[in-house]
Write an enzyme that holds these catalytic residues in place. Structure first.
Site, PDB file in Angstrom:
ATOM      1  N   LYS A 129      19.060  50.001  41.868  1.00  0.00           N
ATOM      2  CA  LYS A 129      20.209  49.921  42.846  1.00  0.00           C
ATOM      3  C   LYS A 129      20.474  50.480  44.100  1.00  0.00           C
ATOM      4  O   LYS A 129      19.645  50.886  44.486  1.00  0.00           O
ATOM      5  CB  LYS A 129      21.518  50.165  41.897  1.00  0.00           C
ATOM      6  CG  LYS A 129      22.736  49.128  41.856  1.00  0.00           C
ATOM      7  CD  LYS A 129      22.697  48.591  41.079  1.00  0.00           C
ATOM      8  CE  LYS A 129      23.992  47.626  40.510  1.00  0.00           C
ATOM      9  NZ  LYS A 129      24.094  46.752  39.527  1.00  0.00           N
ATOM     10  N   ASP A 169      25.026  40.987  42.399  1.00  0.00           N
ATOM     11  CA  ASP A 169      25.753  42.322  41.955  1.00  0.00           C
ATOM     12  C   ASP A 169      26.732  42.136  42.996  1.00  0.00           C
ATOM     13  O   ASP A 169      27.183  40.636  43.407  1.00  0.00           O
ATOM     14  CB  ASP A 169      25.224  44.158  42.292  1.00  0.00           C
ATOM     15  CG  ASP A 169      26.715  45.081  41.031  1.00  0.00           C
ATOM     16  OD1 ASP A 169      26.580  44.682  39.535  1.00  0.00           O
ATOM     17  OD2 ASP A 169      27.388  45.067  42.087  1.00  0.00           O
TER      18      ASP A 169
HETATM   19  P1  NDP Z   1      31.249  39.123  41.721  1.00  0.00           P
HETATM   20  O1  NDP Z   1      31.326  39.274  43.559  1.00  0.00           O
HETATM   21  O2  NDP Z   1      30.810  37.465  41.807  1.00  0.00           O
HETATM   22  O3  NDP Z   1      32.706  39.017  41.274  1.00  0.00           O
HETATM   23  C1  NDP Z   1      33.319  40.385  42.164  1.00  0.00           C
HETATM   24  C2  NDP Z   1      35.158  40.024  41.537  1.00  0.00           C
HETATM   25  O4  NDP Z   1      35.327  40.748  40.746  1.00  0.00           O
HETATM   26  C3  NDP Z   1      35.726  39.349  41.640  1.00  0.00           C
HETATM   27  O5  NDP Z   1      36.861  38.226  41.389  1.00  0.00           O
HETATM   28  C4  NDP Z   1      36.609  40.621  42.716  1.00  0.00           C
HETATM   29  O6  NDP Z   1      37.442  40.398  44.156  1.00  0.00           O
HETATM   30  C5  NDP Z   1      36.655  41.522  41.746  1.00  0.00           C
HETATM   31  N1  NDP Z   1      36.925  43.427  42.372  1.00  0.00           N
HETATM   32  C6  NDP Z   1      35.327  43.940  42.843  1.00  0.00           C
HETATM   33  N2  NDP Z   1      35.903  45.268  43.474  1.00  0.00           N
HETATM   34  C7  NDP Z   1      36.835  44.834  43.465  1.00  0.00           C
HETATM   35  C8  NDP Z   1      38.416  45.855  43.736  1.00  0.00           C
HETATM   36  N3  NDP Z   1      37.472  47.172  44.044  1.00  0.00           N
HETATM   37  N4  NDP Z   1      38.468  45.375  43.021  1.00  0.00           N
HETATM   38  C9  NDP Z   1      39.361  44.906  42.092  1.00  0.00           C
HETATM   39  N5  NDP Z   1      38.647  43.454  42.344  1.00  0.00           N
HETATM   40  C10 NDP Z   1      37.846  44.007  42.365  1.00  0.00           C
HETATM   41  O7  NDP Z   1      30.715  40.086  41.316  1.00  0.00           O
HETATM   42  P2  NDP Z   1      29.749  39.769  39.282  1.00  0.00           P
HETATM   43  O8  NDP Z   1      30.744  39.164  39.085  1.00  0.00           O
HETATM   44  O9  NDP Z   1      28.548  39.841  40.182  1.00  0.00           O
HETATM   45  O10 NDP Z   1      30.760  41.519  39.632  1.00  0.00           O
HETATM   46  C11 NDP Z   1      31.590  42.259  38.913  1.00  0.00           C
HETATM   47  C12 NDP Z   1      30.733  42.987  37.629  1.00  0.00           C
HETATM   48  O11 NDP Z   1      29.974  42.972  36.688  1.00  0.00           O
HETATM   49  C13 NDP Z   1      30.636  44.492  39.261  1.00  0.00           C
HETATM   50  O12 NDP Z   1      31.136  45.951  37.933  1.00  0.00           O
HETATM   51  C14 NDP Z   1      28.964  44.238  38.759  1.00  0.00           C
HETATM   52  O13 NDP Z   1      28.691  45.580  38.837  1.00  0.00           O
HETATM   53  C15 NDP Z   1      28.997  44.281  36.816  1.00  0.00           C
HETATM   54  N6  NDP Z   1      27.884  43.377  36.765  1.00  0.00           N
HETATM   55  C16 NDP Z   1      27.747  42.187  37.340  1.00  0.00           C
HETATM   56  C17 NDP Z   1      25.897  41.730  37.098  1.00  0.00           C
HETATM   57  C18 NDP Z   1      25.552  40.545  37.769  1.00  0.00           C
HETATM   58  O14 NDP Z   1      24.839  40.267  37.227  1.00  0.00           O
HETATM   59  N7  NDP Z   1      26.294  39.517  38.290  1.00  0.00           N
HETATM   60  C19 NDP Z   1      25.199  42.178  35.442  1.00  0.00           C
HETATM   61  C20 NDP Z   1      25.548  43.724  34.500  1.00  0.00           C
HETATM   62  C21 NDP Z   1      27.053  43.961  35.994  1.00  0.00           C
HETATM   63  P3  NDP Z   1      37.694  40.221  45.469  1.00  0.00           P
HETATM   64  O15 NDP Z   1      36.868  38.699  45.547  1.00  0.00           O
HETATM   65  O16 NDP Z   1      38.905  40.091  45.706  1.00  0.00           O
HETATM   66  O17 NDP Z   1      37.342  41.079  46.057  1.00  0.00           O
HETATM   67  O1  2IT Z   2      24.172  45.727  37.195  1.00  0.00           O
HETATM   68  C1  2IT Z   2      23.891  44.645  36.429  1.00  0.00           C
HETATM   69  O2  2IT Z   2      23.041  44.746  35.392  1.00  0.00           O
HETATM   70  C2  2IT Z   2      23.546  43.561  37.574  1.00  0.00           C
HETATM   71  N1  2IT Z   2      24.075  43.676  38.747  1.00  0.00           N
HETATM   72  C3  2IT Z   2      22.021  43.195  37.336  1.00  0.00           C
HETATM   73  C4  2IT Z   2      20.328  43.454  37.837  1.00  0.00           C
HETATM   74  C5  2IT Z   2      19.682  42.975  37.851  1.00  0.00           C
HETATM   75  O3  2IT Z   2      18.915  43.517  37.964  1.00  0.00           O
HETATM   76  O4  2IT Z   2      19.764  41.410  37.415  1.00  0.00           O
END
Ligand code: NDP
Ligand code: 2IT
Length: 448
Positions: A129, A169
């Site tokens: 990561k 992420d």
């Molecule tokens: P994005 O940046 O697209 O969206 C994040 C969302 O979460 C936004 O709505 C943001 O609000 C909110 N958020 C982020 N940080 C905080 C915080 N500290 N407190 C409150 N709200 C928060 O990210 P993703 O959708 O890609 O990721 C969301 C989650 O999913 C994370 O935990 C990530 O690790 C996990 N994840 C993502 C994957 C992926 O493929 N993208 C795969 C597996 C897991 P705001 O805009 O106000 O910051």
């Molecule tokens: O938390 C996760 O699994 C991710 N942000 C996606 C990682 C990836 O390599 O697609």
């Protein structure tokens, strides 16, 4: 048994001692280690080879300065990280997070979780990561580009399709991956598609990667519901966040007959009894990069709650898709009281240990992130597969593969939990499946 408990307790104390102040990392390690006591009982050779101690120590950690110039001509300095945690199953694989809260403890918790998640997918990918404390919010495209170029100028020497393959992420989506890939290509003079995943679909990105995490968590919850002869049909759901994972969770839940009535960002949440309008959500968040509060300008029957707690909204299925520790013990109690029967984690470690206990005591089907959100990284591995064979699969074919992968993950976790005498405990199931798949090659490789 007590001897093994003491052994595991000692390993955990050492992790705390060696990694002071990294609270999220401690939390992630504790949850996994608690599941492993019966595994060490059954397979004492893992202890002889000190597999757990080795897994808790990253193979390599890189921390670097990221200087860049903002639109006003001022020099800005951020900190970059890449933690290459474990390569027993394949090249390091895991996303990059750009968020002001990022420090080493966050990247290490995410990298540690990623080892087991990636193993659970059954794909040949190790765990890693990275990220930065850079805050993309309010920054122009030019600023984001200059930051990404500076970040990659250092990071590129640690990457490679057989070495380390980042993706997105929080704060890192197709725009950032584009800037990062452009700079990698320029620095290396190689069109090495599989060095990053989540690429644009016109230049090597896989169809369904953008949707994969949100779709995947929905498929996983669907499997948990099916295991209890239930389904999404007609159920009110709450999805926290409104980013990449949340948006596509909403899309797939609606397709499967559920109704998402609330979602959020870090400022507050919206409640829309009629069901969240997906087109509005995509327009606001993907296209215009606006705040969730603006949703009520378009849908006057929806209500915006500034601050507040989205888990106060009654629902049958809860899907935390924002960030770590966003759902605590009290929120879990509220959800249970309001009739919640299933929780699937789209985010990484969104539920606190107290929250998990509340769900498990109440017999709520609880799918931890390292199983439930593994569809994202699994589809990244499918993207690597397509890049390696210079092929591009259709949306339908790729989604079918994702669906099968999520079904297999559910089944492996479900059966392993039963095998270890903890039926319905997906935490134990996922941790043991992930751990044993990483432990076996580590034993085979000797002391490396
Ligand atoms: P994005 O940046 O697209 O969206 C994040 C969302 O979460 C936004 O709505 C943001 O609000 C909110 N958020 C982020 N940080 C905080 C915080 N500290 N407190 C409150 N709200 C928060 O990210 P993703 O959708 O890609 O990721 C969301 C989650 O999913 C994370 O935990 C990530 O690790 C996990 N994840 C993502 C994957 C992926 O493929 N993208 C795969 C597996 C897991 P705001 O805009 O106000 O910051
Ligand atoms: O938390 C996760 O699994 C991710 N942000 C996606 C990682 C990836 O390599 O697609």
């Amino acid at each position: 048994m007590t001897q093994v408990v003491d052994q595991v307790e000692h390993i955990y104390e050492e992790v705390i001692r060696r990694n002071p102040g990294e609270l999220e990392f401690h939390q992630a390690v504790k949850e996994v280690l608690e599941s492993l006591v019966p595994v060490l009982e059954r397979h004492p050779h893992y202890a002889e080879h000190r597999i757990i101690e080795r897994i808790c120590e990253p193979e390599r950690q890189v921390i670097f300065r990221v200087p860049w110039v903002d639109d006003s001509g001022r020099v800005q300095i951020n900190r970059g990280f890449r933690v290459q945690f474990n390569s027993a199953l394949g090249p390091y694989k895991g996303g990059l997070r750009f968020h002001p809260s990022v420090y080493l403890g966050i990247i290490k918790f995410l990298g540690f979780e990623q080892i087991f998640k990636n193993a659970v997918t059954g794909m040949p990918i190790g765990g890693g990561k990275g990220g930065s404390d850079f805050d993309p919010k309010g920054r122009s495209d030019g600023e984001v580009m200059r930051f990404c170029q500076s970040f990659m100028t250092e990071l590129h020497r640690h990457l490679g399709e057989y070495t380390d393959v980042p993706a997105g992420d929080i704060g890192v989506g197709a725009r950032e991956i584009g800037f990062l890939f452009g700079q990698y290509k320029r620095l290396t003079n190689r069109y090495e598609s599989a060095v990053l995943t989540g690429k644009g679909t016109t230049w090597g990105g896989a169809l369904v990667r953008k949707e994969a995490t949100g779709y995947g968590v929905t498929f996983f919850i669907d499997e948990m519901l099916k295991a209890r002869n239930n389904s999404f049909e007609g159920k009110d759901c709450v999805v926290s966040g409104s980013g990449n994972v949340a948006i596509y969770a909403v899309e797939k839940i609606h397709e499967l007959g559920g109704k998402v009535v609330a979602c959020s960002d870090s400022d507050g949440y919206i409640y829309h009894k009629a069901g969240i309008n997906l087109e509005t959500l995509k327009q606001l968040k993907e296209t215009e990069r606006r705040r969730i509060r603006d949703y009520v300008e378009i849908h006057s029957d929806a209500k915006y709650h500034h601050g507040g707690n989205i888990w106060d909204v009654p629902c049958v299925v809860a899907v935390p898709c924002a960030t770590q520790n966003e759902l605590d013990g009290d929120s879990a109690k509220t959800l249970v009281k309001n009739g919640c029967i299933a929780v699937g984690e789209g985010a990484n470690m969104p539920t606190t240990p107290e929250g998990i206990k509340v769900f498990q005591d109440a017999k709520v089907s609880y799918g931890p992130g390292k199983a439930a959100n593994a569809g994202g990284v699994a589809t990244s591995a499918l993207e690597m597969q397509q890049n390696a064979s210079r092929d591009a699969w259709s949306f339908e074919f790729t989604e079918r593969k994702l669906r099968e992968i999520m079904r297999d993950i559910h089944q492996a976790c479900f059966e392993t939990a039963e095998d270890y005498g903890k039926p319905g405990d997906y935490v134990v199931g996922a941790n043991i499946v992930g751990f044993t798949r990483v432990a076996e090659p580590m034993v085979a490789f000797g002391v490396v």
